[in-house]
Write a protein that holds these residues in place. Structure first.
Motif, PDB file in Angstrom:
ATOM      1  N   MET A 129       0.846  -1.185   0.000  1.00 42.15           N
ATOM      2  CA  MET A 129       0.000   0.000   0.000  1.00 42.15           C
ATOM      3  C   MET A 129       0.892   1.249   0.000  1.00 42.15           C
ATOM      4  N   ALA A 130       0.578   2.186  -0.868  1.00 44.26           N
ATOM      5  CA  ALA A 130       1.378   3.402  -1.000  1.00 44.26           C
ATOM      6  C   ALA A 130       1.125   4.344   0.165  1.00 44.26           C
ATOM      7  N   THR A 131       2.163   5.033   0.578  1.00 45.42           N
ATOM      8  CA  THR A 131       2.006   6.044   1.612  1.00 45.42           C
ATOM      9  C   THR A 131       1.414   7.294   0.987  1.00 45.42           C
ATOM     10  N   PHE A 132       0.940   8.189   1.832  1.00 48.32           N
ATOM     11  CA  PHE A 132       0.376   9.440   1.326  1.00 48.32           C
ATOM     12  C   PHE A 132       1.421  10.210   0.532  1.00 48.32           C
ATOM     13  N   ASP A 133       2.664  10.204   1.017  1.00 42.88           N
ATOM     14  CA  ASP A 133       3.741  10.902   0.321  1.00 42.88           C
ATOM     15  C   ASP A 133       3.956  10.319  -1.074  1.00 42.88           C
ATOM     16  N   GLN A 134       3.944   9.001  -1.181  1.00 40.09           N
ATOM     17  CA  GLN A 134       4.118   8.361  -2.481  1.00 40.09           C
ATOM     18  C   GLN A 134       2.944   8.676  -3.403  1.00 40.09           C
ATOM     19  N   GLU A 135       1.733   8.680  -2.848  1.00 40.38           N
ATOM     20  CA  GLU A 135       0.552   8.980  -3.647  1.00 40.38           C
ATOM     21  C   GLU A 135       0.597  10.411  -4.164  1.00 40.38           C
ATOM     22  N   LEU A 136       0.950  11.340  -3.277  1.00 39.30           N
ATOM     23  CA  LEU A 136       1.022  12.743  -3.671  1.00 39.30           C
ATOM     24  C   LEU A 136       2.120  12.954  -4.711  1.00 39.30           C
ATOM     25  N   THR A 137       3.260  12.310  -4.513  1.00 40.92           N
ATOM     26  CA  THR A 137       4.358  12.407  -5.476  1.00 40.92           C
ATOM     27  C   THR A 137       3.928  11.843  -6.828  1.00 40.92           C
ATOM     28  N   GLY A 138       3.209  10.738  -6.814  1.00 40.85           N
ATOM     29  CA  GLY A 138       2.715  10.148  -8.053  1.00 40.85           C
ATOM     30  C   GLY A 138       1.750  11.065  -8.769  1.00 40.85           C
ATOM     31  N   ARG A 139       0.869  11.701  -8.014  1.00 42.10           N
ATOM     32  CA  ARG A 139      -0.083  12.636  -8.626  1.00 42.10           C
ATOM     33  C   ARG A 139       0.634  13.844  -9.216  1.00 42.10           C
ATOM     34  N   TYR A 140       1.653  14.329  -8.503  1.00 44.94           N
ATOM     35  CA  TYR A 140       2.433  15.459  -9.028  1.00 44.94           C
ATOM     36  C   TYR A 140       3.111  15.065 -10.331  1.00 44.94           C
ATOM     37  N   ALA A 141       3.743  13.889 -10.335  1.00 49.68           N
ATOM     38  CA  ALA A 141       4.444  13.425 -11.532  1.00 49.68           C
ATOM     39  C   ALA A 141       3.474  13.215 -12.684  1.00 49.68           C
ATOM     40  N   ALA A 142       2.262  12.772 -12.374  1.00 46.94           N
ATOM     41  CA  ALA A 142       1.272  12.522 -13.418  1.00 46.94           C
ATOM     42  C   ALA A 142       0.629  13.806 -13.935  1.00 46.94           C
ATOM     43  N   ALA A 143       0.682  14.865 -13.153  1.00 45.48           N
ATOM     44  CA  ALA A 143       0.074  16.131 -13.583  1.00 45.48           C
ATOM     45  C   ALA A 143       0.741  16.578 -14.875  1.00 45.48           C
ATOM     46  N   GLY A 144      -0.048  16.757 -15.873  1.00 43.46           N
ATOM     47  CA  GLY A 144       0.491  17.189 -17.154  1.00 43.46           C
ATOM     48  C   GLY A 144       1.023  16.065 -18.006  1.00 43.46           C
ATOM     49  N   ALA A 145       0.918  14.831 -17.526  1.00 44.20           N
ATOM     50  CA  ALA A 145       1.465  13.704 -18.287  1.00 44.20           C
ATOM     51  C   ALA A 145       0.753  13.522 -19.626  1.00 44.20           C
ATOM     52  N   ASP A 146      -0.459  14.052 -19.727  1.00 46.89           N
ATOM     53  CA  ASP A 146      -1.194  13.910 -20.989  1.00 46.89           C
ATOM     54  C   ASP A 146      -0.812  14.988 -21.999  1.00 46.89           C
ATOM     55  N   HIS A 147       0.102  15.883 -21.620  1.00 45.18           N
ATOM     56  CA  HIS A 147       0.565  16.936 -22.524  1.00 45.18           C
ATOM     57  C   HIS A 147       1.905  16.524 -23.122  1.00 45.18           C
ATOM     58  N   ASP A 148       2.050  16.755 -24.413  1.00 41.29           N
ATOM     59  CA  ASP A 148       3.288  16.369 -25.076  1.00 41.29           C
ATOM     60  C   ASP A 148       4.452  17.302 -24.779  1.00 41.29           C
ATOM     61  N   ASP A 149       4.168  18.604 -24.698  1.00 42.12           N
ATOM     62  CA  ASP A 149       5.300  19.516 -24.549  1.00 42.12           C
ATOM     63  C   ASP A 149       5.607  19.839 -23.085  1.00 42.12           C
ATOM     64  N   LEU A 150       6.864  20.120 -22.859  1.00 45.30           N
ATOM     65  CA  LEU A 150       7.367  20.366 -21.513  1.00 45.30           C
ATOM     66  C   LEU A 150       6.712  21.583 -20.872  1.00 45.30           C
ATOM     67  N   ASP A 151       6.476  22.646 -21.625  1.00 46.00           N
ATOM     68  CA  ASP A 151       5.857  23.849 -21.066  1.00 46.00           C
ATOM     69  C   ASP A 151       4.471  23.560 -20.517  1.00 46.00           C
ATOM     70  N   ALA A 152       3.679  22.775 -21.241  1.00 46.84           N
ATOM     71  CA  ALA A 152       2.339  22.429 -20.770  1.00 46.84           C
ATOM     72  C   ALA A 152       2.416  21.601 -19.489  1.00 46.84           C
ATOM     73  N   ARG A 153       3.388  20.734 -19.395  1.00 51.26           N
ATOM     74  CA  ARG A 153       3.577  19.942 -18.169  1.00 51.26           C
ATOM     75  C   ARG A 153       3.948  20.837 -16.999  1.00 51.26           C
ATOM     76  N   ARG A 154       4.830  21.810 -17.247  1.00 50.66           N
ATOM     77  CA  ARG A 154       5.242  22.727 -16.178  1.00 50.66           C
ATOM     78  C   ARG A 154       4.039  23.493 -15.632  1.00 50.66           C
TER      79      ARG A 154
END
Length: 90
Positions: free
Chosen positions: A1-26
């Motif tokens: 089971m993931a810790t809250f920190d791991q879950e939050l980190t995963g969500r941060y990393a996934a934010a913008g993952a559906d965008h191709d360009d780096l600026d949109a991810r930022r």
């Protein structure tokens, strides 16, 4: 089971993952961070914590807003800047 920190980190990393360009991810990640901080700040107010007692949290909200504005300005400049040919046109 993931810790809250791991879950939050995963969500941060996934934010913008559906965008191709780096600026949109930022921008997407900056929006994510701003949203998390604002949610915490608003929850404190809702549950009766005096925002004056949470000055550092209010400052983090302001910093997140400034960070998002800075990134958005960088992105808009990189999109609107025309490429140069490197030579004079005279």
């Amino acid at each position: 089971m993931a810790t809250f920190d791991q879950e939050l980190t995963g969500r941060y990393a996934a934010a913008g993952a559906d965008h191709d360009d780096l600026d949109a991810r930022r921008v997407a990640r900056a929006v994510f961070v701003r949203g998390i901080i604002r949610t915490l700040y608003n929850a404190d107010k809702k549950f009766g914590f005096d925002p004056a007692d949470n000055g550092s949290l209010a400052e983090l909200v302001d910093a997140a807003e400034e960070h998002l504005e800075h990134i958005a300005n960088d992105v808009s400049r990189s999109v609107t800047t025309l490429p140069t040919t490197g030579g004079d046109t005279a």
